[in-house]
Design an enzyme around this catalytic site. Structure first.
Site, mmCIF file in Angstrom:
data_model
loop_
_atom_site.group_PDB
_atom_site.id
_atom_site.type_symbol
_atom_site.label_atom_id
_atom_site.label_comp_id
_atom_site.label_asym_id
_atom_site.label_seq_id
_atom_site.Cartn_x
_atom_site.Cartn_y
_atom_site.Cartn_z
ATOM 1 N N SER A 78 -8.935 -5.435 -11.942
ATOM 2 C CA SER A 78 -8.436 -5.497 -10.569
ATOM 3 C C SER A 78 -8.366 -4.116 -9.917
ATOM 4 O O SER A 78 -7.792 -3.970 -8.841
ATOM 5 C CB SER A 78 -7.044 -6.119 -10.577
ATOM 6 O OG SER A 78 -6.270 -5.480 -11.564
ATOM 7 N N THR A 198 -6.801 -0.256 -5.966
ATOM 8 C CA THR A 198 -7.116 -1.648 -6.308
ATOM 9 C C THR A 198 -8.522 -2.032 -5.857
ATOM 10 O O THR A 198 -9.068 -1.440 -4.917
ATOM 11 C CB THR A 198 -6.101 -2.593 -5.616
ATOM 12 O OG1 THR A 198 -6.271 -3.921 -6.103
ATOM 13 C CG2 THR A 198 -6.270 -2.611 -4.112
ATOM 14 N N VAL A 209 -9.512 -6.190 3.828
ATOM 15 C CA VAL A 209 -8.713 -5.066 3.349
ATOM 16 C C VAL A 209 -7.305 -5.588 3.080
ATOM 17 O O VAL A 209 -6.752 -6.346 3.889
ATOM 18 C CB VAL A 209 -8.682 -3.940 4.409
ATOM 19 C CG1 VAL A 209 -7.678 -2.860 4.030
ATOM 20 C CG2 VAL A 209 -10.085 -3.332 4.577
ATOM 21 N N GLY A 210 -6.753 -5.218 1.952
ATOM 22 C CA GLY A 210 -5.413 -5.687 1.591
ATOM 23 C C GLY A 210 -4.333 -4.708 2.013
ATOM 24 O O GLY A 210 -4.522 -3.852 2.882
ATOM 25 N N ASP A 211 -3.193 -4.820 1.373
ATOM 26 C CA ASP A 211 -2.053 -3.968 1.703
ATOM 27 C C ASP A 211 -2.151 -2.579 1.067
ATOM 28 O O ASP A 211 -1.539 -1.620 1.562
ATOM 29 C CB ASP A 211 -0.752 -4.620 1.213
ATOM 30 C CG ASP A 211 -0.766 -4.849 -0.295
ATOM 31 O OD1 ASP A 211 -1.808 -5.309 -0.815
ATOM 32 O OD2 ASP A 211 0.241 -4.549 -0.962
ATOM 33 N N GLY A 234 -1.779 -9.259 -0.638
ATOM 34 C CA GLY A 234 -1.653 -8.192 0.345
ATOM 35 C C GLY A 234 -1.279 -8.683 1.728
ATOM 36 O O GLY A 234 -0.521 -8.026 2.451
HETATM 37 N N1 ASP Z 1 -2.225 -6.191 -3.264
HETATM 38 C C1 ASP Z 1 -3.600 -6.365 -3.656
HETATM 39 C C2 ASP Z 1 -4.362 -6.938 -2.516
HETATM 40 O O1 ASP Z 1 -3.905 -7.866 -1.878
HETATM 41 C C3 ASP Z 1 -3.816 -7.202 -4.870
HETATM 42 C C4 ASP Z 1 -2.775 -7.164 -5.941
HETATM 43 O O2 ASP Z 1 -1.960 -6.288 -6.034
HETATM 44 O O3 ASP Z 1 -2.723 -8.089 -6.733
HETATM 45 O O4 ASP Z 1 -5.452 -6.489 -2.284
#
Ligand code: ASP
Length: 322
Positions: A78, A198, A209-211, A234
């Site tokens: 990941s 990540t 795009v995530g958090d 995210g």
């Molecule tokens: N926060 C990450 C995202 O949403 C994934 C994760 O931490 O599991 O991209």
């Protein structure tokens, strides 16, 4: 009700001493330096960051070196090299870093660069900006001497081809023991640093795009107060500006645990009648200016690694809401 924390196990070579110790929130004991990281792969990252910090590196170099361990490890599915791709079979990376002066740098939707955290650091140090994305981030990385390489391992390709047979998008993230690495560090001067890196949610839409690269969502710190970082879905973390809110609650006097719990409660209220509730997971880690810390998640299964002189390097099960 806040559940009882317990130390699950310890790790690692030079730092590790085996322990199985019950401790009702004794993890809140103030001490520094201290490093906390999300998930089991945080143990190896902590070990590297601790090694650097205690041999004279500054906080930002230590935290960068720490999370690079996860980025380079193909068994961490990941983050970075070996991370699971999006639904087009392309690995895209998000990362950010922040220092005690509130300097920050971030990259999103970056491809073919093994260490996005190092690019994020250079965005912070060598540009007038906070965030570079996609081709611009890649061009910047290449201009700084980074090499392009494929990050899709044979195993990730196999998993993607397998997923494509049904193309079912229901991300079961953070239930398993491998997701975003978020690391928070308080050094010997009580100064705070943070980083996140990540490959994001597996099988995400191309371009998503995530958090994790968003300052305030995946990571936030204020050197007067504390630091917080997230893992999990995210979109849910962005909707609540999760990490910034945790820090703001600590500013109001909340403990790290109470601050994380309050934001997780809020996320649960927002999402509980929504379509992503079934697979929703979010987790936060937080540390305050005294070095007190906590981890807390929506659902059972989130753990985090804590490294300091007392605990050595330990994996803790986070308290959880459900
Ligand atoms: N926060 C990450 C995202 O949403 C994934 C994760 O931490 O599991 O991209």
């Amino acid at each position: 009700m806040v559940r009882r924390n317990f130390i699950k196990k310890s790790l690692i070579g030079g730092l590790g001493a085996t322990a199985l110790v019950g401790c009702d929130n004794s993890n809140d004991k103030a001490t520094y330096p201290r490093i906390i990281s999300t998930w089991e792969h945080g143990l190896a990252a902590n070990q590297e960051a601790w090694k650097k910090l205690t041999s004279g590196s500054n906080g930002i170099s230590s935290i960068e070196s720490g999370v690079k361990i996860s980025e380079a490890d193909p068994s961490v599915r990941s983050v970075g090299y070996g991370g699971l791709p999006d639904r087009e079979g392309i690995v895209t990376l998000d990362a950010c870093i922040m220092d005690k002066y509130s300097n920050c740098g971030s990259v999103s939707y970056l491809q073919n660069i093994k260490h996005p955290i190092s690019v994020a650091r250079l965005v912070m140090e060598d540009t007038p900006h906070v965030m570079l994305s996609g081709k611009g981030a890649l061009d910047f990385a290449l201009s700084k001497g980074f090499k392009q390489e494929s990050l899709l391992t044979d195993q990730s390709k196999k998993d993607w081809l397998n997923w494509k047979k049904k193309s079912n998008y229901s991300p079961v993230i953070n239930i398993e023991n491998h997701d975003t690495i978020s690391m928070l560090l308080i050094d010997q001067n009580k100064d705070l640093f943070g980083a996140c890196t990540t490959s994001g949610a597996a099988w995400k839409m191309h371009g998503r795009v995530g958090d994790s690269p968003i300052i305030g969502a995946g990571l936030f710190l204020d050197n007067e107060v504390g630091a917080a970082a997230a893992t999990g879905l995210g979109e849910a973390v962005i909707r609540t500006s999760g990490s910034a809110m945790v820090v703001e609650l600590m500013r109001q006097g909340y403990s790290p645990l109470h601050a994380c719990k309050t934001i997780v409660d809020r996320i649960s209220k927002i999402h509980k009648s929504g379509p992503d509730w079934e697979y929703l997971q979010v987790g936060f880690i937080a540390i305050n200016k005294k070095g007190e810390y906590a981890g807390y998640s929506l659902k059972k299964g989130f753990n985090y690694a804590v490294c300091d002189k007392q605990n050595k390097n330990l994996l803790m099960d986070a308290d959880y809401f459900i």
